[in-house]
Design a protein around this motif. Structure first.
Motif, PDB file in Angstrom:
ATOM      1  N   ILE A 181      32.780  42.964  42.484  1.00 31.12           N
ATOM      2  CA  ILE A 181      31.653  42.743  43.333  1.00 31.12           C
ATOM      3  C   ILE A 181      30.403  43.394  42.679  1.00 31.12           C
ATOM      4  CG2 ILE A 181      30.345  43.744  45.400  1.00 31.12           C
ATOM      5  CD1 ILE A 181      33.103  43.630  46.984  1.00 31.12           C
ATOM      6  N   GLU A 182      30.377  44.411  42.036  1.00 36.22           N
ATOM      7  CA  GLU A 182      29.427  44.982  41.127  1.00 36.22           C
ATOM      8  C   GLU A 182      29.245  44.266  40.046  1.00 36.22           C
ATOM      9  OE1 GLU A 182      30.737  49.123  40.325  1.00 36.22           O
ATOM     10  OE2 GLU A 182      29.868  49.895  42.217  1.00 36.22           O
ATOM     11  N   ALA A 183      30.297  43.513  39.437  1.00 38.62           N
ATOM     12  CA  ALA A 183      30.110  42.927  38.186  1.00 38.62           C
ATOM     13  C   ALA A 183      29.144  41.468  38.512  1.00 38.62           C
ATOM     14  CB  ALA A 183      31.482  42.298  37.436  1.00 38.62           C
ATOM     15  N   VAL A 184      29.498  40.800  39.644  1.00 41.83           N
ATOM     16  CA  VAL A 184      28.939  39.743  39.984  1.00 41.83           C
ATOM     17  C   VAL A 184      27.534  40.093  40.519  1.00 41.83           C
ATOM     18  CG1 VAL A 184      28.895  37.834  41.735  1.00 41.83           C
ATOM     19  CG2 VAL A 184      30.904  38.324  40.627  1.00 41.83           C
ATOM     20  N   ALA A 185      27.302  41.207  41.203  1.00 41.59           N
ATOM     21  CA  ALA A 185      26.096  41.412  41.561  1.00 41.59           C
ATOM     22  C   ALA A 185      25.001  41.935  40.524  1.00 41.59           C
ATOM     23  CB  ALA A 185      26.026  42.732  42.548  1.00 41.59           C
ATOM     24  N   GLY A 202      22.245  45.803  46.801  1.00 37.83           N
ATOM     25  CA  GLY A 202      22.576  47.063  47.094  1.00 37.83           C
ATOM     26  C   GLY A 202      23.428  47.347  48.072  1.00 37.83           C
ATOM     27  N   ARG A 203      23.270  46.634  49.434  1.00 39.05           N
ATOM     28  CA  ARG A 203      24.234  46.650  50.401  1.00 39.05           C
ATOM     29  C   ARG A 203      25.620  46.223  49.965  1.00 39.05           C
ATOM     30  NH1 ARG A 203      23.740  43.325  55.952  1.00 39.05           N
ATOM     31  NH2 ARG A 203      21.868  43.080  54.882  1.00 39.05           N
ATOM     32  N   LYS A 252      27.104  46.505  47.198  1.00 36.25           N
ATOM     33  CA  LYS A 252      27.739  47.489  46.313  1.00 36.25           C
ATOM     34  C   LYS A 252      27.834  48.590  47.186  1.00 36.25           C
ATOM     35  CE  LYS A 252      25.459  46.562  41.917  1.00 36.25           C
ATOM     36  NZ  LYS A 252      24.667  47.177  40.760  1.00 36.25           N
ATOM     37  N   ASP A 253      27.105  49.130  48.285  1.00 33.09           N
ATOM     38  CA  ASP A 253      27.268  50.168  48.931  1.00 33.09           C
ATOM     39  C   ASP A 253      28.503  49.920  49.737  1.00 33.09           C
ATOM     40  OD1 ASP A 253      25.320  51.465  48.077  1.00 33.09           O
ATOM     41  OD2 ASP A 253      24.108  51.136  49.711  1.00 33.09           O
ATOM     42  N   LEU A 254      28.788  48.581  50.368  1.00 34.89           N
ATOM     43  CA  LEU A 254      30.069  48.459  51.276  1.00 34.89           C
ATOM     44  C   LEU A 254      31.169  48.405  50.101  1.00 34.89           C
ATOM     45  CD1 LEU A 254      28.478  45.380  52.991  1.00 34.89           C
ATOM     46  CD2 LEU A 254      29.088  47.318  54.079  1.00 34.89           C
ATOM     47  N   GLY A 255      31.251  47.951  49.233  1.00 36.47           N
ATOM     48  CA  GLY A 255      32.478  48.082  48.169  1.00 36.47           C
ATOM     49  C   GLY A 255      32.633  49.566  47.915  1.00 36.47           C
ATOM     50  N   SER A 256      31.837  50.374  47.830  1.00 37.31           N
ATOM     51  CA  SER A 256      32.008  51.624  47.557  1.00 37.31           C
ATOM     52  C   SER A 256      32.605  52.215  49.032  1.00 37.31           C
ATOM     53  CB  SER A 256      30.579  52.267  47.169  1.00 37.31           C
ATOM     54  OG  SER A 256      30.821  53.896  47.070  1.00 37.31           O
ATOM     55  N   ALA A 257      32.115  52.093  50.228  1.00 37.31           N
ATOM     56  CA  ALA A 257      32.699  52.438  51.289  1.00 37.31           C
ATOM     57  C   ALA A 257      34.027  52.018  51.400  1.00 37.31           C
ATOM     58  CB  ALA A 257      31.833  52.042  52.521  1.00 37.31           C
ATOM     59  N   ALA A 258      34.345  50.800  51.108  1.00 31.36           N
ATOM     60  CA  ALA A 258      35.761  50.412  51.005  1.00 31.36           C
ATOM     61  C   ALA A 258      36.608  51.292  49.995  1.00 31.36           C
ATOM     62  CB  ALA A 258      36.198  48.865  50.624  1.00 31.36           C
ATOM     63  N   VAL A 259      36.255  51.497  49.052  1.00 34.44           N
ATOM     64  CA  VAL A 259      36.850  52.522  48.192  1.00 34.44           C
ATOM     65  C   VAL A 259      37.194  53.898  48.834  1.00 34.44           C
ATOM     66  CG1 VAL A 259      37.030  53.813  45.880  1.00 34.44           C
ATOM     67  CG2 VAL A 259      36.260  51.318  46.115  1.00 34.44           C
ATOM     68  N   LEU A 260      36.031  54.435  49.343  1.00 31.90           N
ATOM     69  CA  LEU A 260      36.304  55.995  49.930  1.00 31.90           C
ATOM     70  C   LEU A 260      37.420  55.674  51.016  1.00 31.90           C
ATOM     71  CD1 LEU A 260      35.181  58.449  50.696  1.00 31.90           C
ATOM     72  CD2 LEU A 260      33.493  57.566  51.979  1.00 31.90           C
ATOM     73  N   LEU A 261      37.372  54.605  51.997  1.00 30.09           N
ATOM     74  CA  LEU A 261      38.101  54.508  52.828  1.00 30.09           C
ATOM     75  C   LEU A 261      39.599  54.400  52.445  1.00 30.09           C
ATOM     76  CD1 LEU A 261      36.465  51.959  55.551  1.00 30.09           C
ATOM     77  CD2 LEU A 261      36.638  54.600  55.745  1.00 30.09           C
ATOM     78  N   SER A 262      39.764  53.721  51.529  1.00 27.58           N
ATOM     79  CA  SER A 262      41.333  53.435  50.825  1.00 27.58           C
ATOM     80  C   SER A 262      41.790  55.040  50.333  1.00 27.58           C
ATOM     81  CB  SER A 262      41.098  52.579  49.803  1.00 27.58           C
ATOM     82  OG  SER A 262      40.688  52.862  48.560  1.00 27.58           O
ATOM     83  N   LEU A 263      40.652  55.771  49.717  1.00 25.59           N
ATOM     84  CA  LEU A 263      41.100  56.805  49.277  1.00 25.59           C
ATOM     85  C   LEU A 263      41.465  58.151  50.377  1.00 25.59           C
ATOM     86  CD1 LEU A 263      38.316  57.421  46.401  1.00 25.59           C
ATOM     87  CD2 LEU A 263      40.907  57.594  45.993  1.00 25.59           C
TER      88      LEU A 263
END
Length: 131
Positions: free
Chosen positions: A82-86, A98-99, A101-112
């Protein structure tokens, strides 16, 4: 929407499998080379995978522990994509990018958090089976 088929779409057959594997390994190499977060999570997964065999009391627990680590890596790969395409679309500040990227980051946080929770429960159960 164009009615012309994409020249990048595979045609099928065994060559499709070979090409798909090549693209997948290219993506993994790029993640290891270019994504610090992926490298950190991969190192964590490499360290924790053997520990899963010691901490897990059943095959299902061991599989769940390792699956949680793989899940974190998968989500990180998707976030990096997502970040690369953005970034390819625009490096200028954009609220929608920005949203995304933030959503992708939130997904990583939830998986962690999911992986950490699972590991904590299994580890506690390893020493205190009544919990």
């Amino acid at each position: 929407m164009s009615s012309h088929p994409s020249p990048f779409k595979s045609k099928g057959g065994f060559s499709r499998v070979i090409n798909a594997a090549r693209y997948s390994f290219r993506g993994l190499r790029a993640a290891v080379r270019d994504e610090a977060a992926f490298r950190q999570e991969l190192l964590l997964a490499l360290i924790l995978t053997p520990i899963a065999f010691w901490v897990g009391q059943t095959g299902a627990q061991i599989l769940a522990l390792i699956a949680s680590l793989v899940f974190v890596l998968v989500v990180e790969l998707l976030n990096s994509a997502i970040e690369a395409v953005a970034d390819a679309i625009s490096l200028e500040e954009n609220p929608f990018i920005g949203r995304a990227k933030d959503l992708g980051s939130a997904a990583v946080l939830l998986s962690l958090l999911l992986a950490a929770g699972l590991w904590v429960v299994v580890i506690l159960n390893h020493w205190h089976p009544m919990l």
